[in-house]
Design a protein around this motif. Sequence first.
Motif, PDB file in Angstrom:
ATOM      1  N   GLU A  15      21.938   5.166  26.190  1.00 18.98           N
ATOM      2  CA  GLU A  15      21.457   6.013  25.123  1.00 18.98           C
ATOM      3  C   GLU A  15      20.105   5.689  25.001  1.00 18.98           C
ATOM      4  OE1 GLU A  15      23.418   8.151  22.954  1.00 18.98           O
ATOM      5  OE2 GLU A  15      25.262   7.902  24.231  1.00 18.98           O
ATOM      6  N   ALA A  17      17.172   6.077  21.383  1.00 18.54           N
ATOM      7  CA  ALA A  17      17.284   6.201  19.988  1.00 18.54           C
ATOM      8  C   ALA A  17      15.699   5.829  19.573  1.00 18.54           C
ATOM      9  CB  ALA A  17      18.228   5.327  19.258  1.00 18.54           C
ATOM     10  N   SER A  21      12.538   8.998  11.950  1.00 19.57           N
ATOM     11  CA  SER A  21      13.406  10.193  11.859  1.00 19.57           C
ATOM     12  C   SER A  21      12.784  11.559  12.111  1.00 19.57           C
ATOM     13  CB  SER A  21      14.162  10.065  10.505  1.00 19.57           C
ATOM     14  OG  SER A  21      13.175  10.476   9.516  1.00 19.57           O
ATOM     15  N   ILE A  24      14.566  13.755  15.125  1.00 19.71           N
ATOM     16  CA  ILE A  24      16.113  13.839  15.054  1.00 19.71           C
ATOM     17  C   ILE A  24      16.617  15.181  15.419  1.00 19.71           C
ATOM     18  CG2 ILE A  24      18.229  13.591  13.822  1.00 19.71           C
ATOM     19  CD1 ILE A  24      17.115  11.397  12.381  1.00 19.71           C
ATOM     20  N   GLY A  25      17.306  15.247  16.502  1.00 24.85           N
ATOM     21  CA  GLY A  25      17.898  16.590  16.832  1.00 24.85           C
ATOM     22  C   GLY A  25      16.992  17.244  17.917  1.00 24.85           C
ATOM     23  N   ARG A  47      18.989  14.689  23.078  1.00 25.24           N
ATOM     24  CA  ARG A  47      18.349  15.103  21.780  1.00 25.24           C
ATOM     25  C   ARG A  47      18.074  13.877  21.185  1.00 25.24           C
ATOM     26  NH1 ARG A  47      17.984  19.005  23.814  1.00 25.24           N
ATOM     27  NH2 ARG A  47      18.657  20.951  23.275  1.00 25.24           N
ATOM     28  N   ARG A  49      18.001  10.835  18.301  1.00 29.48           N
ATOM     29  CA  ARG A  49      18.785  10.107  17.308  1.00 29.48           C
ATOM     30  C   ARG A  49      18.092   8.963  16.617  1.00 29.48           C
ATOM     31  NH1 ARG A  49      21.821   5.838  17.547  1.00 29.48           N
ATOM     32  NH2 ARG A  49      22.505   4.693  19.462  1.00 29.48           N
ATOM     33  N   ARG A  50      18.129   8.774  15.852  1.00 30.19           N
ATOM     34  CA  ARG A  50      17.652   7.430  14.889  1.00 30.19           C
ATOM     35  C   ARG A  50      18.436   6.126  15.359  1.00 30.19           C
ATOM     36  NH1 ARG A  50      16.313   4.885   9.616  1.00 30.19           N
ATOM     37  NH2 ARG A  50      14.320   4.022  10.056  1.00 30.19           N
ATOM     38  N   ASP A  55      24.199  -0.242  16.013  1.00 30.51           N
ATOM     39  CA  ASP A  55      24.002  -0.148  17.297  1.00 30.51           C
ATOM     40  C   ASP A  55      24.176  -1.341  17.996  1.00 30.51           C
ATOM     41  OD1 ASP A  55      23.400   2.755  17.742  1.00 30.51           O
ATOM     42  OD2 ASP A  55      21.362   2.496  17.250  1.00 30.51           O
TER      43      ASP A  55
END
Length: 141
Positions: A15, A17, A21, A24-25, A47, A49-50, A55
């Motif tokens: 992933e 991240a 922010s 985001i998206g 997309r 994400r934060r 995590d």
Amino acid sequence: MQDKAFKAGLKWSVESAGTESYHIGQPPHPLSQKVARLNGIDITNQRARRFVANDFEVYDKIYALADDVLEEIKMIAGKNFDAKKANLLMNELYPGEDLDVPDPYSGPETGYHRAYKMIDEVCDVIIEKYSTTHAKHSILK
């Protein structure tokens, strides 16, 4: 990394991240998409994400592309931060040198090619290093 892991027959979950922010998206930057496509990888469905403190419970390894991002990860993670799981990505290729992958975001296309090349090279090292010991792995970068 996900593309390389898949091609190596590994069942890794990879992933991405960010620590801010404001994207985001959103899909990756158009130049990131272009450079990936030129290298045979489709990232158009990704997309932003934060990063979240949890995590550290979900992923086996967490890589930051720059030292300031690693510091932000530490702050966001708080008590969940695990130094054994987190490192600068380039330290896998150049241990202890603490090299950043330069952020190409507001620069010319050449910066995106340079960043891709650096990340591509270190991903090969990670696949080689961890594929024999971790058939199932989860990575956040």
